[in-house]
Design a protein around this motif. Structure first.
Motif, PDB file in Angstrom:
ATOM      1  N   GLN A  95       0.582  -1.252   0.033  1.00 38.43           N
ATOM      2  CA  GLN A  95       0.095  -0.169  -0.083  1.00 38.43           C
ATOM      3  C   GLN A  95       0.801   1.297   0.024  1.00 38.43           C
ATOM      4  OE1 GLN A  95      -2.521  -0.468   3.430  1.00 38.43           O
ATOM      5  NE2 GLN A  95      -3.842  -1.921   2.602  1.00 38.43           N
ATOM      6  N   VAL A  96       2.066   1.182   0.647  1.00 39.36           N
ATOM      7  CA  VAL A  96       3.029   2.483   0.647  1.00 39.36           C
ATOM      8  C   VAL A  96       3.827   2.277  -0.540  1.00 39.36           C
ATOM      9  CG1 VAL A  96       4.899   3.235   2.137  1.00 39.36           C
ATOM     10  CG2 VAL A  96       2.983   2.260   3.220  1.00 39.36           C
ATOM     11  N   LEU A  97       4.207   1.251  -0.964  1.00 40.42           N
ATOM     12  CA  LEU A  97       5.028   1.353  -2.006  1.00 40.42           C
ATOM     13  C   LEU A  97       4.483   1.652  -3.562  1.00 40.42           C
ATOM     14  CD1 LEU A  97       7.363  -1.979  -1.424  1.00 40.42           C
ATOM     15  CD2 LEU A  97       8.044   0.341  -1.294  1.00 40.42           C
ATOM     16  N   ILE A  98       3.273   1.179  -3.614  1.00 42.39           N
ATOM     17  CA  ILE A  98       2.657   1.908  -4.771  1.00 42.39           C
ATOM     18  C   ILE A  98       2.533   3.165  -4.925  1.00 42.39           C
ATOM     19  CG2 ILE A  98       0.313   1.762  -6.160  1.00 42.39           C
ATOM     20  CD1 ILE A  98      -0.335  -1.351  -4.842  1.00 42.39           C
ATOM     21  N   GLY A  99       2.356   3.963  -3.888  1.00 45.56           N
ATOM     22  CA  GLY A  99       2.334   5.234  -3.823  1.00 45.56           C
ATOM     23  C   GLY A  99       3.917   5.735  -4.155  1.00 45.56           C
ATOM     24  N   PHE A 100       4.664   5.344  -3.489  1.00 49.48           N
ATOM     25  CA  PHE A 100       6.376   5.854  -3.894  1.00 49.48           C
ATOM     26  C   PHE A 100       6.656   5.463  -5.291  1.00 49.48           C
ATOM     27  CE2 PHE A 100      10.397   4.107  -4.068  1.00 49.48           C
ATOM     28  CZ  PHE A 100      11.069   5.184  -4.009  1.00 49.48           C
ATOM     29  N   ILE A 148       4.753   5.338  -7.882  1.00 45.55           N
ATOM     30  CA  ILE A 148       3.970   6.619  -8.661  1.00 45.55           C
ATOM     31  C   ILE A 148       4.780   7.649  -8.607  1.00 45.55           C
ATOM     32  CG2 ILE A 148       1.905   7.612  -9.215  1.00 45.55           C
ATOM     33  CD1 ILE A 148       0.665   4.808  -8.746  1.00 45.55           C
ATOM     34  N   ALA A 149       5.035   8.250  -7.267  1.00 47.20           N
ATOM     35  CA  ALA A 149       5.769   9.593  -6.930  1.00 47.20           C
ATOM     36  C   ALA A 149       7.350   9.546  -7.583  1.00 47.20           C
ATOM     37  CB  ALA A 149       5.798   9.575  -5.653  1.00 47.20           C
ATOM     38  N   ALA A 150       7.813   8.456  -7.498  1.00 49.28           N
ATOM     39  CA  ALA A 150       9.136   8.424  -8.179  1.00 49.28           C
ATOM     40  C   ALA A 150       9.132   8.419  -9.588  1.00 49.28           C
ATOM     41  CB  ALA A 150       9.830   7.094  -7.767  1.00 49.28           C
ATOM     42  N   LEU A 151       8.188   7.813 -10.441  1.00 47.57           N
ATOM     43  CA  LEU A 151       7.909   7.964 -11.595  1.00 47.57           C
ATOM     44  C   LEU A 151       7.643   9.350 -12.069  1.00 47.57           C
ATOM     45  CD1 LEU A 151       7.621   6.364 -14.557  1.00 47.57           C
ATOM     46  CD2 LEU A 151       5.158   6.026 -13.780  1.00 47.57           C
ATOM     47  N   ALA A 152       6.614   9.949 -11.353  1.00 43.95           N
ATOM     48  CA  ALA A 152       6.343  11.320 -11.748  1.00 43.95           C
ATOM     49  C   ALA A 152       7.692  12.462 -11.504  1.00 43.95           C
ATOM     50  CB  ALA A 152       5.279  11.743 -10.870  1.00 43.95           C
ATOM     51  N   ALA A 153       8.438  12.100 -10.486  1.00 41.05           N
ATOM     52  CA  ALA A 153       9.382  12.978 -10.179  1.00 41.05           C
ATOM     53  C   ALA A 153      10.622  12.615 -11.016  1.00 41.05           C
ATOM     54  CB  ALA A 153      10.141  12.452  -8.761  1.00 41.05           C
ATOM     55  N   VAL A 154      11.028  11.430 -11.811  1.00 39.71           N
ATOM     56  CA  VAL A 154      11.761  11.120 -12.837  1.00 39.71           C
ATOM     57  C   VAL A 154      11.541  11.622 -14.025  1.00 39.71           C
ATOM     58  CG1 VAL A 154      12.999   9.196 -14.041  1.00 39.71           C
ATOM     59  CG2 VAL A 154      12.934   9.099 -11.614  1.00 39.71           C
ATOM     60  N   SER A 155      10.226  11.792 -14.343  1.00 38.57           N
ATOM     61  CA  SER A 155       9.641  11.961 -15.609  1.00 38.57           C
ATOM     62  C   SER A 155       9.776  13.557 -15.679  1.00 38.57           C
ATOM     63  CB  SER A 155       8.206  11.787 -15.621  1.00 38.57           C
ATOM     64  OG  SER A 155       7.987  10.286 -15.769  1.00 38.57           O
ATOM     65  N   ARG A 182      14.871   7.377 -19.379  1.00 39.22           N
ATOM     66  CA  ARG A 182      13.761   6.246 -20.166  1.00 39.22           C
ATOM     67  C   ARG A 182      14.051   4.968 -19.322  1.00 39.22           C
ATOM     68  NH1 ARG A 182      13.189   5.229 -25.983  1.00 39.22           N
ATOM     69  NH2 ARG A 182      11.301   4.158 -25.332  1.00 39.22           N
ATOM     70  N   PHE A 183      15.294   4.545 -18.918  1.00 39.42           N
ATOM     71  CA  PHE A 183      15.135   3.364 -18.103  1.00 39.42           C
ATOM     72  C   PHE A 183      14.683   3.274 -16.833  1.00 39.42           C
ATOM     73  CE2 PHE A 183      17.631   0.656 -15.011  1.00 39.42           C
ATOM     74  CZ  PHE A 183      17.418  -0.397 -15.777  1.00 39.42           C
ATOM     75  N   VAL A 184      14.740   4.381 -16.195  1.00 36.25           N
ATOM     76  CA  VAL A 184      14.313   4.504 -14.844  1.00 36.25           C
ATOM     77  C   VAL A 184      12.837   4.912 -14.770  1.00 36.25           C
ATOM     78  CG1 VAL A 184      14.331   5.934 -12.478  1.00 36.25           C
ATOM     79  CG2 VAL A 184      16.135   5.348 -13.687  1.00 36.25           C
ATOM     80  N   CYS A 185      12.141   5.685 -15.855  1.00 34.93           N
ATOM     81  CA  CYS A 185      10.682   5.405 -16.055  1.00 34.93           C
ATOM     82  C   CYS A 185      10.252   4.130 -16.421  1.00 34.93           C
ATOM     83  CB  CYS A 185      10.473   6.474 -17.068  1.00 34.93           C
ATOM     84  SG  CYS A 185      10.476   8.019 -16.690  1.00 34.93           S
ATOM     85  N   ALA A 202       5.468   0.082 -10.169  1.00 36.65           N
ATOM     86  CA  ALA A 202       4.011   0.262  -9.969  1.00 36.65           C
ATOM     87  C   ALA A 202       2.939  -0.776 -10.251  1.00 36.65           C
ATOM     88  CB  ALA A 202       3.512   1.620 -10.436  1.00 36.65           C
ATOM     89  N   LEU A 203       3.198  -1.129 -11.595  1.00 37.16           N
ATOM     90  CA  LEU A 203       2.048  -2.212 -11.953  1.00 37.16           C
ATOM     91  C   LEU A 203       2.435  -3.605 -11.233  1.00 37.16           C
ATOM     92  CD1 LEU A 203      -0.069  -3.118 -14.121  1.00 37.16           C
ATOM     93  CD2 LEU A 203       1.844  -3.760 -15.651  1.00 37.16           C
ATOM     94  N   MET A 204       3.488  -4.084 -11.197  1.00 38.70           N
ATOM     95  CA  MET A 204       3.726  -5.397 -10.530  1.00 38.70           C
ATOM     96  C   MET A 204       3.246  -5.525  -9.039  1.00 38.70           C
ATOM     97  SD  MET A 204       4.346  -7.363 -12.854  1.00 38.70           S
ATOM     98  CE  MET A 204       4.582  -8.712 -11.781  1.00 38.70           C
ATOM     99  N   SER A 205       3.509  -4.156  -8.499  1.00 36.19           N
ATOM    100  CA  SER A 205       3.132  -4.199  -6.899  1.00 36.19           C
ATOM    101  C   SER A 205       1.658  -4.113  -6.945  1.00 36.19           C
ATOM    102  CB  SER A 205       3.569  -2.980  -6.393  1.00 36.19           C
ATOM    103  OG  SER A 205       3.384  -1.577  -6.780  1.00 36.19           O
ATOM    104  N   PHE A 206       0.836  -3.357  -8.081  1.00 32.84           N
ATOM    105  CA  PHE A 206      -0.554  -3.324  -7.808  1.00 32.84           C
ATOM    106  C   PHE A 206      -0.870  -4.654  -8.268  1.00 32.84           C
ATOM    107  CE2 PHE A 206      -4.594  -2.784 -10.196  1.00 32.84           C
ATOM    108  CZ  PHE A 206      -5.367  -2.379  -9.154  1.00 32.84           C
TER     109      PHE A 206
END
Length: 190
Positions: free
Chosen positions: A60-65, A67-74, A109-112, A119-123
């Motif tokens: 529950q915590v990691l999914i948010g992390f 998605i936030a990391a993806l947004a930050a890297v993007s 691109r790699f980190v995204c 995010a998908l696998m944790s969901f």
């Protein structure tokens, strides 16, 4: 299919990546299956102290992390992360105007790809855990009604292997992502 496009992370090729994606998770899953096979009476899968409930709490915590990391890297505004990765860069084959092209990935691109995959696998793992929590006892009773406790034990052991494979893949890939966020993004490309 667009909904599962984060799985394209698995199409990325690099000599070290197979260790994080397949070898370490497979070895961990075999170990988890062996431990569960011999200690199944002491390791609850469901219930308030069960493995799945504990992992779902973390997810529950990691999914948010993720998605936030993806947004930050993007949205990072650091030009060095838009350079092709140094050394032997990871590659992916993409279709461009009906032609397959091998593309060397930038750090961004790699980190995204990596955090989208996480995010998908944790969901997915959270959803599998939720179904196991909600339907586990009913499925166990149904299996015992059709066969025996030994068959149930074997099915649970295989489930632990599958669940552990995904979980250990998430852990290994998360550690790789943290390495890139905390170390590699701040080093020169040399």
């Amino acid at each position: 299919m667009k909904l599962f496009s984060p799985l394209n992370y698995l199409r990325i090729r690099h000599s070290e990546k197979k260790w994080y994606d397949f070898i370490i998770p497979s070895l961990g899953a075999v170990l988890a299956m062996a431990i569960y096979f011999f200690c199944h009476d002491q390791i609850p899968l469901v219930g308030s102290s069960g493995l799945i409930v504990q992992v779902n709490g973390l997810l529950q915590v990691l999914i948010g992390f993720y998605i936030a990391a993806l947004a930050a890297v993007s949205t990072f505004s650091n030009s060095s992360i838009d350079e092709v990765m140094a050394g032997d860069p990871p590659t992916i084959v993409e279709k461009f105007r009906a032609t397959k092209v091998k593309v060397e990935l930038t750090r961004r691109r790699f980190v995204c790809y990596l955090f989208g995959y996480l995010a998908l696998m944790s969901f997915i793992l959270f959803s599998v855990g939720l179904v196991a929590i909600l339907l586990g006892k009913m499925i166990s009773a149904w299996i015992i009604g059709l066969s025996s406790l030994e068959v149930l034990w074997l099915i649970k052991t295989v489930f632990v292997g599958f669940y552990s494979l995904i979980l250990i893949n998430l852990i290994a890939t998360t550690l790789l992502g943290l390495y890139y966020l905390s170390v590699r993004f701040h080093q020169s490309s040399l």
